[in-house]
Write a protein that holds these residues in place. Structure first.
Motif, PDB file in Angstrom:
ATOM      1  N   VAL A 195       0.824  -1.202   0.000  1.00 47.53           N
ATOM      2  CA  VAL A 195       0.000   0.000   0.000  1.00 47.53           C
ATOM      3  C   VAL A 195       0.862   1.257   0.000  1.00 47.53           C
ATOM      4  N   ARG A 196       2.041   1.188   0.619  1.00 44.45           N
ATOM      5  CA  ARG A 196       2.917   2.363   0.635  1.00 44.45           C
ATOM      6  C   ARG A 196       3.355   2.729  -0.782  1.00 44.45           C
ATOM      7  N   ARG A 197       3.697   1.720  -1.548  1.00 44.18           N
ATOM      8  CA  ARG A 197       4.108   1.977  -2.926  1.00 44.18           C
ATOM      9  C   ARG A 197       2.968   2.602  -3.723  1.00 44.18           C
ATOM     10  N   ALA A 198       1.758   2.088  -3.549  1.00 43.40           N
ATOM     11  CA  ALA A 198       0.606   2.623  -4.272  1.00 43.40           C
ATOM     12  C   ALA A 198       0.317   4.062  -3.863  1.00 43.40           C
ATOM     13  N   LEU A 199       0.446   4.364  -2.572  1.00 43.15           N
ATOM     14  CA  LEU A 199       0.202   5.734  -2.102  1.00 43.15           C
ATOM     15  C   LEU A 199       1.265   6.699  -2.634  1.00 43.15           C
ATOM     16  N   ASN A 200       2.494   6.230  -2.720  1.00 44.99           N
ATOM     17  CA  ASN A 200       3.550   7.076  -3.294  1.00 44.99           C
ATOM     18  C   ASN A 200       3.252   7.397  -4.757  1.00 44.99           C
ATOM     19  N   THR A 201       2.758   6.396  -5.497  1.00 41.47           N
ATOM     20  CA  THR A 201       2.393   6.613  -6.896  1.00 41.47           C
ATOM     21  C   THR A 201       1.239   7.601  -7.002  1.00 41.47           C
ATOM     22  N   LEU A 202       0.256   7.449  -6.126  1.00 42.14           N
ATOM     23  CA  LEU A 202      -0.899   8.358  -6.115  1.00 42.14           C
ATOM     24  C   LEU A 202      -0.447   9.801  -5.890  1.00 42.14           C
ATOM     25  N   GLU A 203       0.404   9.996  -4.913  1.00 42.79           N
ATOM     26  CA  GLU A 203       0.859  11.361  -4.608  1.00 42.79           C
ATOM     27  C   GLU A 203       1.659  11.928  -5.776  1.00 42.79           C
ATOM     28  N   LEU A 204       2.476  11.092  -6.413  1.00 44.75           N
ATOM     29  CA  LEU A 204       3.248  11.556  -7.554  1.00 44.75           C
ATOM     30  C   LEU A 204       2.338  11.961  -8.704  1.00 44.75           C
ATOM     31  N   CYS A 205       1.262  11.214  -8.899  1.00 45.41           N
ATOM     32  CA  CYS A 205       0.280  11.570  -9.930  1.00 45.41           C
ATOM     33  C   CYS A 205      -0.325  12.945  -9.660  1.00 45.41           C
ATOM     34  N   VAL A 206      -0.655  13.202  -8.405  1.00 45.88           N
ATOM     35  CA  VAL A 206      -1.263  14.485  -8.042  1.00 45.88           C
ATOM     36  C   VAL A 206      -0.251  15.620  -8.200  1.00 45.88           C
ATOM     37  N   LEU A 207       0.989  15.373  -7.774  1.00 45.06           N
ATOM     38  CA  LEU A 207       2.023  16.411  -7.859  1.00 45.06           C
ATOM     39  C   LEU A 207       2.368  16.757  -9.305  1.00 45.06           C
ATOM     40  N   SER A 208       2.255  15.783 -10.204  1.00 44.43           N
ATOM     41  CA  SER A 208       2.639  16.013 -11.595  1.00 44.43           C
ATOM     42  C   SER A 208       1.475  16.462 -12.465  1.00 44.43           C
ATOM     43  N   ALA A 209       0.267  16.526 -11.905  1.00 50.37           N
ATOM     44  CA  ALA A 209      -0.906  16.917 -12.691  1.00 50.37           C
ATOM     45  C   ALA A 209      -0.891  18.416 -12.974  1.00 50.37           C
ATOM     46  N   ASP A 210      -1.670  18.809 -13.966  1.00 52.10           N
ATOM     47  CA  ASP A 210      -1.777  20.217 -14.364  1.00 52.10           C
ATOM     48  C   ASP A 210      -2.416  21.019 -13.232  1.00 52.10           C
ATOM     49  N   LYS A 211      -1.666  22.005 -12.689  1.00 51.63           N
ATOM     50  CA  LYS A 211      -2.172  22.801 -11.563  1.00 51.63           C
ATOM     51  C   LYS A 211      -2.895  24.075 -12.017  1.00 51.63           C
ATOM     52  N   GLY A 212      -2.992  24.267 -13.315  1.00 51.41           N
ATOM     53  CA  GLY A 212      -3.562  25.514 -13.804  1.00 51.41           C
ATOM     54  C   GLY A 212      -5.065  25.617 -13.595  1.00 51.41           C
ATOM     55  N   LYS A 213      -5.714  24.494 -13.457  1.00 54.39           N
ATOM     56  CA  LYS A 213      -7.165  24.508 -13.321  1.00 54.39           C
ATOM     57  C   LYS A 213      -7.571  24.414 -11.849  1.00 54.39           C
ATOM     58  N   GLU A 214      -8.810  24.797 -11.613  1.00 55.26           N
ATOM     59  CA  GLU A 214      -9.331  24.756 -10.243  1.00 55.26           C
ATOM     60  C   GLU A 214      -9.381  23.324  -9.719  1.00 55.26           C
ATOM     61  N   CYS A 215      -9.642  22.379 -10.600  1.00 57.66           N
ATOM     62  CA  CYS A 215      -9.710  20.970 -10.238  1.00 57.66           C
ATOM     63  C   CYS A 215      -8.443  20.257 -10.715  1.00 57.66           C
ATOM     64  N   ILE A 216      -7.823  19.498  -9.831  1.00 62.06           N
ATOM     65  CA  ILE A 216      -6.670  18.682 -10.221  1.00 62.06           C
ATOM     66  C   ILE A 216      -7.203  17.380 -10.795  1.00 62.06           C
ATOM     67  N   GLU A 217      -7.027  17.209 -12.084  1.00 58.08           N
ATOM     68  CA  GLU A 217      -7.554  16.015 -12.741  1.00 58.08           C
ATOM     69  C   GLU A 217      -6.389  15.195 -13.289  1.00 58.08           C
ATOM     70  N   VAL A 218      -6.321  13.937 -12.859  1.00 57.55           N
ATOM     71  CA  VAL A 218      -5.243  13.033 -13.276  1.00 57.55           C
ATOM     72  C   VAL A 218      -5.797  12.092 -14.335  1.00 57.55           C
ATOM     73  N   SER A 219      -5.231  12.170 -15.519  1.00 60.71           N
ATOM     74  CA  SER A 219      -5.726  11.345 -16.620  1.00 60.71           C
ATOM     75  C   SER A 219      -5.181   9.921 -16.533  1.00 60.71           C
ATOM     76  N   ASP A 220      -5.857   9.003 -17.209  1.00 65.63           N
ATOM     77  CA  ASP A 220      -5.381   7.616 -17.270  1.00 65.63           C
ATOM     78  C   ASP A 220      -4.033   7.539 -17.963  1.00 65.63           C
ATOM     79  N   GLU A 221      -3.817   8.437 -18.931  1.00 65.46           N
ATOM     80  CA  GLU A 221      -2.549   8.440 -19.661  1.00 65.46           C
ATOM     81  C   GLU A 221      -1.389   8.801 -18.723  1.00 65.46           C
ATOM     82  N   ASP A 222      -1.629   9.784 -17.836  1.00 63.75           N
ATOM     83  CA  ASP A 222      -0.588  10.160 -16.874  1.00 63.75           C
ATOM     84  C   ASP A 222      -0.273   9.005 -15.926  1.00 63.75           C
ATOM     85  N   VAL A 223      -1.310   8.314 -15.497  1.00 65.67           N
ATOM     86  CA  VAL A 223      -1.119   7.165 -14.603  1.00 65.67           C
ATOM     87  C   VAL A 223      -0.280   6.096 -15.300  1.00 65.67           C
TER      88      VAL A 223
END
Length: 421
Positions: A195-223
């Motif tokens: 679970v630690r590995r999965a949570l690290n991946t989740l956080e990395l997805c959020v950190l690397s997502a486009d921050k320009g919009k009001e909503c942080i949306e992580v695409s399947d392609e980014d994952v």
């Protein structure tokens, strides 16, 4: 710098712990022990990222003892003595709970230092290890502890933790965070029980997502992109290594080419070409054997080719050989024969060699009938003559039992024919 997401969302109660229901479910043994408040010495055994440290922290928060944490990979004998020195002080009036992470890295002497204190109850030990404690924990410490096995988490367990973590991040960042159902499921599966590995991946997805919009949306392609660049979890010296090669061998033995190829891929993805080759050779000899003896030089040639080519090209010769071994007829008659013979030898059934098989030498004076009396098989029809080869005490022993495959049955028919003639 903030701590990793896995630490920030670490469960505070047993009900929040994902998975491990076999020991932490309602009414299960470890749950009852924790609820009793009388904590014995415990050893938590299992892979990384499955909740061992989390449960130890929950125990520490509920038992009223002073918590000390040591990681055996970096701790020294002096660190142990510092903890012992605090016994009897006001700070440790309720006793000491020592959480010793990765106990397998402590040598026997370091573990022995703790022995008298955990036996007297001055120190309550909770140790965790990713390796089998029977091999790595000093027997005297092991005998004074209760071992609980923590198992790798299912994708469903990890998905529950990821969903809770997304809600946590929304509150923490004050922004909407969106993953598709498929995206979260991919991350859960990629955790491979950790679970630690999965949570690290989740956080990395959020950190690397486009921050320009009001909503942080992580695409399947980014994952998919992040997962593609994630290393494969594999410990060449640990239990996981032996579990994979065990599954690899057993899949070939069980005539399942799909499973065998999958486990071969696990080994090769981790770069463990030697283990893949050794186990393949072992299976060809042990499990195919006399049912198709020609397979042994074929597999040896495939292994030599793979080792010469290296990876990735060498995977093809191994894939051919693995599928061949998995789909070949099976016989373990030679395996059983040598094991039975070795058992007799190891149990002391070592008897005099029959006179006719001995090297030519003079008989001693007390031997009435002097001479070797060896019958040379090539001098007889079909190159066979009946004579005793086993020692007298074992003369009727049968080690080799023919397999029911076409090859061995053909040899048996030939032997029956020449022996009965």
């Amino acid at each position: 710098m903030s701590s990793p997401l896995a630490d920030r969302v670490r469960p505070k109660t047993l009900s929040q712990v994902c998975g491990q229901k076999h020991i932490l479910g309602e009414g299960k043994l470890l749950t009852r022990i924790i609820q009793s408040g009388q904590i014995p010495n415990l050893i938590f055994y299992g892979p990384s990222g499955v909740g061992k440290t989390t449960v130890a922290n929950i125990i520490a928060a509920t038992c009223g003892k002073k918590l000390h944490y040591l990681n055996a990979t970096v701790a020294s004998t002096a660190d142990i003595k510092d903890i012992i020195a605090s016994l009897g002080t006001l700070d440790a009036a309720g006793g000491i709970l020592l959480y010793l992470d990765e106990i397998q890295y402590f040598n026997k002497k370091q573990q022995q230092i703790l022995l008298s204190y955990i036996e007297s109850g001055d120190i309550t030990l909770i140790a965790s290890t990713t390796e089998n404690p029977s091999f790595y924990v000093y027997s005297a410490v092991l005998s004074r502890s209760t071992v609980f096995e923590f198992k790798a988490l299912s994708a469903e367990d990890i998905l529950e933790a990821l969903t809770n973590a997304v809600d946590f991040l929304k509150d923490e960042k004050g922004r909407e965070i969106r993953f598709s159902e498929n995206g979260l499921a991919q991350i859960a599966r990629s955790g491979a029980g950790d679970v630690r590995r999965a949570l690290n991946t989740l956080e990395l997805c959020v950190l690397s997502a486009d921050k320009g919009k009001e909503c942080i949306e992580v695409s399947d392609e980014d994952v998919e992109l992040l997962l593609k660049n994630s290393p494969v979890r594999y410990d060449r010296a640990g239990d996981e290594h032996y579990d994979i090669i065990s599954a690899y061998h057993k899949s070939m033995r069980g005539s399942d080419p799909d499973a065998a190829i999958y486990y071969l891929a696990r080994l090769l993805a981790a770069g463990d070409l030697p283990s893949a080759c050794r186990r393949l050779l072992a299976c060809a000899n042990e499990d195919v054997g006399l049912a198709y003896p020609q397979i042994i030089p074929i597999v040896k040639a495939a292994v030599d080719t793979a080792l010469m080519l290296g990876l990735p090209e060498g995977r093809l010769s191994l894939a051919n050989a693995v599928i061949l071994v998995a789909t070949a007829p099976k016989s373990n008659s030679a395996h059983d024969a040598i094991n039975a013979a070795m058992s007799d030898v190891e149990q002391g059934r070592v008897y005099p060699i029959p006179r006719q098989l001995q090297n030519k030498h003079y008989d001693s004076a007390e031997v009435e009938k002097k001479g070797q009396f060896y019958l040379y098989p090539h001098s007889y029809e079909n190159h066979y003559v009946k004579q005793q080869y086993l020692p007298d005490a074992l003369k009727d022993k049968k080690y080799y039992i023919e397999g029911d495959n076409k090859n061995e049955q053909a040899f048996k028919a030939y032997m029956d024919k020449i022996k009965n003639k």
